[in-house]
Design a protein around this motif. Structure first.
Motif, PDB file in Angstrom:
ATOM      1  N   ARG A  57      -8.695  39.724  17.752  1.00  0.00           N
ATOM      2  CA  ARG A  57      -7.526  39.096  16.767  1.00  0.00           C
ATOM      3  C   ARG A  57      -5.989  39.410  17.280  1.00  0.00           C
ATOM      4  O   ARG A  57      -5.320  38.687  16.716  1.00  0.00           O
ATOM      5  N   TYR A  58      -5.637  40.400  18.036  1.00  0.00           N
ATOM      6  CA  TYR A  58      -4.239  40.964  18.341  1.00  0.00           C
ATOM      7  C   TYR A  58      -4.125  40.771  19.797  1.00  0.00           C
ATOM      8  O   TYR A  58      -2.894  40.658  19.920  1.00  0.00           O
ATOM      9  N   MET A  59      -5.014  40.580  20.651  1.00  0.00           N
ATOM     10  CA  MET A  59      -4.862  40.609  22.154  1.00  0.00           C
ATOM     11  C   MET A  59      -5.009  39.301  22.903  1.00  0.00           C
ATOM     12  O   MET A  59      -4.930  39.209  24.144  1.00  0.00           O
ATOM     13  N   GLY A  60      -5.627  38.266  22.176  1.00  0.00           N
ATOM     14  CA  GLY A  60      -5.991  37.122  23.070  1.00  0.00           C
ATOM     15  C   GLY A  60      -4.844  36.113  23.472  1.00  0.00           C
ATOM     16  O   GLY A  60      -3.695  36.324  22.629  1.00  0.00           O
ATOM     17  N   GLU A  61      -5.204  35.218  23.916  1.00  0.00           N
ATOM     18  CA  GLU A  61      -4.347  34.201  24.351  1.00  0.00           C
ATOM     19  C   GLU A  61      -3.644  33.260  23.194  1.00  0.00           C
ATOM     20  O   GLU A  61      -2.695  32.744  23.026  1.00  0.00           O
ATOM     21  N   ASP A  62      -4.681  32.684  22.354  1.00  0.00           N
ATOM     22  CA  ASP A  62      -4.295  31.835  21.487  1.00  0.00           C
ATOM     23  C   ASP A  62      -4.212  32.356  20.087  1.00  0.00           C
ATOM     24  O   ASP A  62      -4.922  31.377  19.183  1.00  0.00           O
ATOM     25  N   LEU A  63      -3.549  33.138  19.705  1.00  0.00           N
ATOM     26  CA  LEU A  63      -3.581  34.063  18.498  1.00  0.00           C
ATOM     27  C   LEU A  63      -2.933  33.216  17.566  1.00  0.00           C
ATOM     28  O   LEU A  63      -3.287  33.386  16.219  1.00  0.00           O
ATOM     29  N   ASP A  64      -2.399  32.339  17.832  1.00  0.00           N
ATOM     30  CA  ASP A  64      -1.567  31.724  16.697  1.00  0.00           C
ATOM     31  C   ASP A  64      -2.741  30.665  15.898  1.00  0.00           C
ATOM     32  O   ASP A  64      -2.430  30.109  14.979  1.00  0.00           O
ATOM     33  N   TYR A  65      -3.856  30.441  16.658  1.00  0.00           N
ATOM     34  CA  TYR A  65      -4.683  29.632  16.143  1.00  0.00           C
ATOM     35  C   TYR A  65      -6.079  30.255  15.914  1.00  0.00           C
ATOM     36  O   TYR A  65      -7.105  29.819  15.486  1.00  0.00           O
ATOM     37  N   ILE A  66      -6.068  31.627  15.892  1.00  0.00           N
ATOM     38  CA  ILE A  66      -7.300  32.485  15.448  1.00  0.00           C
ATOM     39  C   ILE A  66      -6.987  33.202  14.279  1.00  0.00           C
ATOM     40  O   ILE A  66      -5.800  33.912  14.019  1.00  0.00           O
TER      41      ILE A  66
END
Length: 101
Positions: A57-66
């Motif tokens: 939820r907080y450390m991925g690359e595409d967090l604006d879309y997750i």
């Protein structure tokens, strides 16, 4: 500022440092790298389910879309279970990083 907000800001800083590590001056790169490594280490110490919830939820690359839903669906758990797992992880990380209300 509440603890949850502080943690969100901490992870926003983490993602910014990840982005800025490449292409910055060497001294800045070292500071960014040290911060990223400290967050990675702290999250890496969490139990597996807590770690997966935070990383997803907080450390991925595409967090604006997750969304939370994307993460708990991927983990195969309910929304309520995800919230409990995430809140346990937040309590541990807040204590480690010195955040309190």
């Amino acid at each position: 500022m509440g603890v949850k907000r502080k943690l969100h800001e901490h992870f926003n800083r983490y993602r910014l440092c990840l982005h800025l590590m490449d292409g910055s001056e060497e001294a800045a790169q070292e500071a960014y790298r040290a911060f990223v490594e400290s967050v990675d280490k702290a999250v890496g110490r969490l139990p597996e389910m807590e770690r997966r919830a935070i990383q997803g939820r907080y450390m991925g690359e595409d967090l604006d879309y997750i969304s939370d839903k994307d993460v708990f669906d991927q983990m195969g758990i309910s929304s309520a279970t995800f919230m409990k797992i995430r809140n346990r992880a937040f309590k541990k990380l807040a204590a480690l990083w010195g955040y309190s209300d």
